[in-house]
Every structure is written in structure tokens, then in C-alpha cells.
Design a protein around this motif. Structure first.
Motif, PDB file in Angstrom:
ATOM      1  N   MET A   1     -34.138  73.451 -18.640  1.00 12.12           N
ATOM      2  CA  MET A   1     -34.729  72.422 -17.788  1.00 12.12           C
ATOM      3  C   MET A   1     -35.391  71.314 -18.617  1.00 12.12           C
ATOM      4  N   LYS A   2     -36.045  71.741 -19.727  1.00 11.69           N
ATOM      5  CA  LYS A   2     -36.662  70.740 -20.584  1.00 11.69           C
ATOM      6  C   LYS A   2     -35.617  69.810 -21.177  1.00 11.69           C
ATOM      7  N   MET A   3     -34.474  70.393 -21.577  1.00  9.09           N
ATOM      8  CA  MET A   3     -33.412  69.556 -22.146  1.00  9.09           C
ATOM      9  C   MET A   3     -32.853  68.600 -21.106  1.00  9.09           C
ATOM     10  N   LEU A   4     -32.676  69.082 -19.846  1.00  8.38           N
ATOM     11  CA  LEU A   4     -32.172  68.213 -18.787  1.00  8.38           C
ATOM     12  C   LEU A   4     -33.171  67.097 -18.470  1.00  8.38           C
ATOM     13  N   ALA A   5     -34.454  67.430 -18.472  1.00  7.09           N
ATOM     14  CA  ALA A   5     -35.481  66.410 -18.222  1.00  7.09           C
ATOM     15  C   ALA A   5     -35.485  65.370 -19.336  1.00  7.09           C
ATOM     16  N   TRP A   6     -35.366  65.854 -20.582  1.00 12.13           N
ATOM     17  CA  TRP A   6     -35.312  64.928 -21.727  1.00 12.13           C
ATOM     18  C   TRP A   6     -34.084  64.023 -21.629  1.00 12.13           C
ATOM     19  N   LEU A   7     -32.926  64.627 -21.279  1.00 12.08           N
ATOM     20  CA  LEU A   7     -31.695  63.850 -21.156  1.00 12.08           C
ATOM     21  C   LEU A   7     -31.807  62.835 -20.025  1.00 12.08           C
ATOM     22  N   GLY A   8     -32.419  63.235 -18.897  1.00 12.52           N
ATOM     23  CA  GLY A   8     -32.596  62.309 -17.782  1.00 12.52           C
ATOM     24  C   GLY A   8     -33.471  61.129 -18.150  1.00 12.52           C
ATOM     25  N   ARG A   9     -34.547  61.398 -18.910  1.00  8.62           N
ATOM     26  CA  ARG A   9     -35.406  60.292 -19.359  1.00  8.62           C
ATOM     27  C   ARG A   9     -34.654  59.353 -20.288  1.00  8.62           C
ATOM     28  N   LYS A  10     -33.824  59.906 -21.136  1.00  4.66           N
ATOM     29  CA  LYS A  10     -33.079  59.075 -22.070  1.00  4.66           C
ATOM     30  C   LYS A  10     -32.066  58.195 -21.343  1.00  4.66           C
ATOM     31  N   VAL A  11     -31.352  58.774 -20.378  1.00  2.00           N
ATOM     32  CA  VAL A  11     -30.361  57.995 -19.632  1.00  2.00           C
ATOM     33  C   VAL A  11     -31.047  56.903 -18.815  1.00  2.00           C
ATOM     34  N   GLY A  12     -32.147  57.260 -18.141  1.00  2.00           N
ATOM     35  CA  GLY A  12     -32.878  56.252 -17.373  1.00  2.00           C
ATOM     36  C   GLY A  12     -33.425  55.147 -18.254  1.00  2.00           C
ATOM     37  N   GLY A  13     -33.982  55.519 -19.397  1.00  5.17           N
ATOM     38  CA  GLY A  13     -34.488  54.507 -20.326  1.00  5.17           C
ATOM     39  C   GLY A  13     -33.376  53.633 -20.875  1.00  5.17           C
ATOM     40  N   ALA A  14     -32.207  54.236 -21.127  1.00  5.99           N
ATOM     41  CA  ALA A  14     -31.076  53.468 -21.643  1.00  5.99           C
ATOM     42  C   ALA A  14     -30.612  52.422 -20.633  1.00  5.99           C
ATOM     43  N   LEU A  15     -30.568  52.801 -19.360  1.00  4.78           N
ATOM     44  CA  LEU A  15     -30.151  51.857 -18.327  1.00  4.78           C
ATOM     45  C   LEU A  15     -31.129  50.685 -18.209  1.00  4.78           C
ATOM     46  N   VAL A  16     -32.424  50.983 -18.310  1.00  3.40           N
ATOM     47  CA  VAL A  16     -33.426  49.911 -18.245  1.00  3.40           C
ATOM     48  C   VAL A  16     -33.282  48.974 -19.435  1.00  3.40           C
ATOM     49  N   VAL A  17     -33.103  49.547 -20.624  1.00  2.00           N
ATOM     50  CA  VAL A  17     -32.958  48.716 -21.833  1.00  2.00           C
ATOM     51  C   VAL A  17     -31.718  47.833 -21.734  1.00  2.00           C
ATOM     52  N   LEU A  18     -30.605  48.407 -21.285  1.00  2.00           N
ATOM     53  CA  LEU A  18     -29.377  47.621 -21.168  1.00  2.00           C
ATOM     54  C   LEU A  18     -29.537  46.506 -20.150  1.00  2.00           C
ATOM     55  N   TRP A  19     -30.237  46.781 -19.053  1.00  2.00           N
ATOM     56  CA  TRP A  19     -30.477  45.728 -18.054  1.00  2.00           C
ATOM     57  C   TRP A  19     -31.333  44.611 -18.638  1.00  2.00           C
ATOM     58  N   LEU A  20     -32.374  44.973 -19.375  1.00  2.00           N
ATOM     59  CA  LEU A  20     -33.227  43.957 -19.994  1.00  2.00           C
ATOM     60  C   LEU A  20     -32.451  43.135 -21.019  1.00  2.00           C
ATOM     61  N   VAL A  21     -31.620  43.805 -21.821  1.00  2.00           N
ATOM     62  CA  VAL A  21     -30.808  43.088 -22.809  1.00  2.00           C
ATOM     63  C   VAL A  21     -29.839  42.143 -22.117  1.00  2.00           C
ATOM     64  N   ALA A  22     -29.194  42.633 -21.058  1.00  2.00           N
ATOM     65  CA  ALA A  22     -28.251  41.794 -20.325  1.00  2.00           C
ATOM     66  C   ALA A  22     -28.946  40.577 -19.726  1.00  2.00           C
ATOM     67  N   THR A  23     -30.142  40.778 -19.184  1.00  2.00           N
ATOM     68  CA  THR A  23     -30.896  39.661 -18.599  1.00  2.00           C
ATOM     69  C   THR A  23     -31.289  38.655 -19.669  1.00  2.00           C
ATOM     70  N   ALA A  24     -31.743  39.161 -20.824  1.00  2.00           N
ATOM     71  CA  ALA A  24     -32.109  38.262 -21.919  1.00  2.00           C
ATOM     72  C   ALA A  24     -30.897  37.466 -22.406  1.00  2.00           C
ATOM     73  N   ILE A  25     -29.739  38.106 -22.464  1.00  2.00           N
ATOM     74  CA  ILE A  25     -28.523  37.411 -22.887  1.00  2.00           C
ATOM     75  C   ILE A  25     -28.153  36.332 -21.880  1.00  2.00           C
ATOM     76  N   PHE A  26     -28.206  36.687 -20.594  1.00  2.00           N
ATOM     77  CA  PHE A  26     -27.851  35.722 -19.548  1.00  2.00           C
ATOM     78  C   PHE A  26     -28.704  34.466 -19.653  1.00  2.00           C
ATOM     79  N   ILE A  27     -30.009  34.654 -19.892  1.00  2.00           N
ATOM     80  CA  ILE A  27     -30.913  33.508 -19.999  1.00  2.00           C
ATOM     81  C   ILE A  27     -30.708  32.776 -21.325  1.00  2.00           C
TER      82      ILE A  27
END
Length: 310
Positions: A1-27
């Protein structure tokens, strides 16, 4: 469960980072002077008519309101549709797949070379006198602060123009890879050595190292079996950052040594306002950074589970 929670945090954080990068690129790409429609038509030298430019804007949605363009931009990225390069007229993912291997090769070899140099420097510092340690510390600081473009020019002048040992530009051989690797590896090695040397000094002066010496283990054995493991952990934690810095440094190094790769393609895309290429390369670089950081953290957890849990 700890590994799944860690993996979920990483995937969620990755999606946020990619969205921020994409927004910065667009601007960011829309703040670059010039008309993107001219880039689509082949650049300012194409002498495209006003009608052709208007048709290009309409085809690519450049005449729509910025918010509408942004929503369409994100919708395409969700579908992994990066579009077609304005300059090369090829799909962006195809171009990235073609230029990626040389850059990954350069970055991995440079990272390995930086780690090897930092280990050698750390061992020398362990055996050096006080004056030698002071000199070594000064060399490490200078190496870590040297800009890639200046170091590359100096290496070309010394090892290519004066000594003739290595080619000044990439020629597809192992010899042509030496100077680009040194240009990227030396500054990183200086930084890693500083970090490892301080940690190594603390580790070798700790109770477990002193206990190992009292059991009869040699100084070199204590260094390899006890000191190096603890000294390498802080530097290992920065390996993901180091690899990403090598990818960004490749923009300069590939231009200096006329080496094909992701960095050189990004520079050309920025200069030509090739928005799809800039977007694709920047997002891919961000994804590589996220993946490498996750792998580095997983390796830290494997080496030092107690530290990872805390």
C-alpha cells in the motif's frame, strides 16, 4: 500500500508538472517576437503573401482567441498529438525519436564520466595534505562554476587546435565524443565532488568508521565499505537533477561541437518559432526529468530504506 501511495503521488505530481510546463511553453512561445504564420510558411524569407499567411493562421487556429487556442492546445497534448514541425514538415514525435539517441548517449556517458571523476577526486582529497585539500577545493569550485560554452571553447583550442588529439566537431566516432563529454562532465564533477567530499569527511569521522578502524580494517577498506556508501547518498539524490542539467547543457554543447541531437533541434526550433517542436522537446525533457527523479528516489529507498521512510 505504501508503494502504491508513493506511486500515486508521483503520477499526480508528474501530471501537474507537465501541465505547468505546457502552460509556460504556450505563453512563452507567443512572447517571442515574430509571426508564427511566417514560420509555418518557411520564415520571413519566404515572402509569403498576406492571403497565404491568413490561410495558415486559419488552418492552425492562430486567429482564434488565446483562451480557445490554449484549450485546443491542451486537448491535443492529452491525445499525445504534438502536431507537425513547421520547419521540417515532419511529425514532432518522429523528429524527437530521430534526434533523441545522440543526446541520451551524450548525457549518460557524461553522467558516468562525472561520477568517475568525482570518485577519483574524492579519493585524492582523502589522502591529500591540508594544502592539497585547499587546492583541490579551489579546483572543484572553479570547475563547478565554469560555463559550458567557455569550457567547450577552451577544450577545442587546447586539445584540437594546439595538440590535435581530438576533432573540434563531432565526426560520429568515439574521438569526436571526448570533448563534448568533458565539456558536460567537468562542471558536474566539480559539484558532485564538493558534495561527496564533505559527506565523506563526516562519514569517515563517524563512530562506525572509527569502530571499523579499531577492528583492523585499512583506511581504504573503510572508505569503500563504509564511507563511500554514506557519502554517495547525498550526491545520488541529485543524480536526477544532474541528468536533467546535462540535457539542458546539451543545447550549448551540441551547438558548439556541431553535434546532432535534442538540444540542437530545440535551439533551431526556438530561433525559427517552430512552436510544435519547441512544445514537444520541452515536454519530453520535463517527462525525462520526472522519470529520472522517480528512479533516483526509488534507488535511494533501495540503498537506504530507513532514511527513505523517515
Amino acid at each position: 500500500m505504501k508503494m502504491l501511495a508513493w506511486l500515486g503521488r508521483k503520477v499526480g505530481g508528474a501530471l501537474v508538472v507537465l501541465w505547468l510546463v505546457a502552460t509556460a511553453i504556450f505563453i512563452g512561445v507567443r512572447l517571442i517576437p515574430g509571426d508564427p504564420a511566417e514560420a509555418i510558411m518557411g520564415g520571413p524569407g519566404s515572402q509569403a503573401s498576406a492571403e497565404a499567411l491568413a490561410a495558415a493562421r486559419s488552418e492552425y487556429g492562430l486567429d482564434l482567441p488565446p483562451l480557445t487556442q490554449y484549450v485546443m492546445f491542451l486537448a491535443k497534448l492529452i491525445r499525445l498529438d504534438f502536431g507537425t514541425s513547421y520547419a521540417l514538415k515532419d511529425p514532432v514525435l518522429q523528429v524527437i525519436a530521430e534526434v533523441l539517441p545522440p543526446t541520451i548517449t551524450l548525457a549518460l556517458i557524461s553522467l558516468a564520466a562525472a561520477w568517475l571523476l568525482s570518485l577519483i577526486f574524492a579519493m585524492l582529497a582523502m589522502r591529500a595534505t591540508r594544502v592539497g585539500q585547499w587546492v583541490g577545493n579551489a579546483v572543484e569550485i572553479i570547475a563547478a562554476a565554469v560555463p559550458h560554452f567557455w569550457l567547450g571553447a577552451v577544450l577545442i583550442m587546447l586539445f584540437s587546435s594546439m595538440l590535435g588529439w581530438f576533432p573540434a566537431v563531432d565526426n560520429g566516432t568515439g574521438a569526436g565524443l571526448v570533448l563534448p563529454v568533458l565539456t558536460l562532465a567537468l562542471p558536474l564533477a566539480g559539484f558532485l565532488t564538493q558534495l561527496m567530499r564533505d559527506s565523506l569527511s563526516t562519514a569517515l569521522g563517524s563512530q562506525f568508521a572509527l569502530a571499523a578502524r579499531t577492528r583492523g580494517e585499512s583506511r581504504l577498506t573503510v572508505f569503500w565499505r563504509h564511507g563511500l556508501r554514506h557519502a554517495a547518498l547525498p550526491a545520488l539524490g541529485l543524480t536526477g537533477w544532474a541528468f536533467s542539467s546535462l540535457l539542458s547543457g546539451a543545447v550549448v554543447v551540441e551547438a558548439i561541437f556541431a553535434r546532432p541531437g535534442l538540444g540542437r533541434s530545440l535551439l533551431s526550433a526556438v530561433l525559427s518559432r517552430d512552436i510544435p517542436m519547441v512544445t514537444g522537446i520541452a515536454l519530453f525533457s520535463a517527462l525525462v526529468y520526472i522519470v529520472v527523479m522517480a528512479l533516483t528516489e526509488a534507488l535511494e529507498r533501495l540503498i537506504n530504506p530507513a532514511g527513505a521512510e523517515s
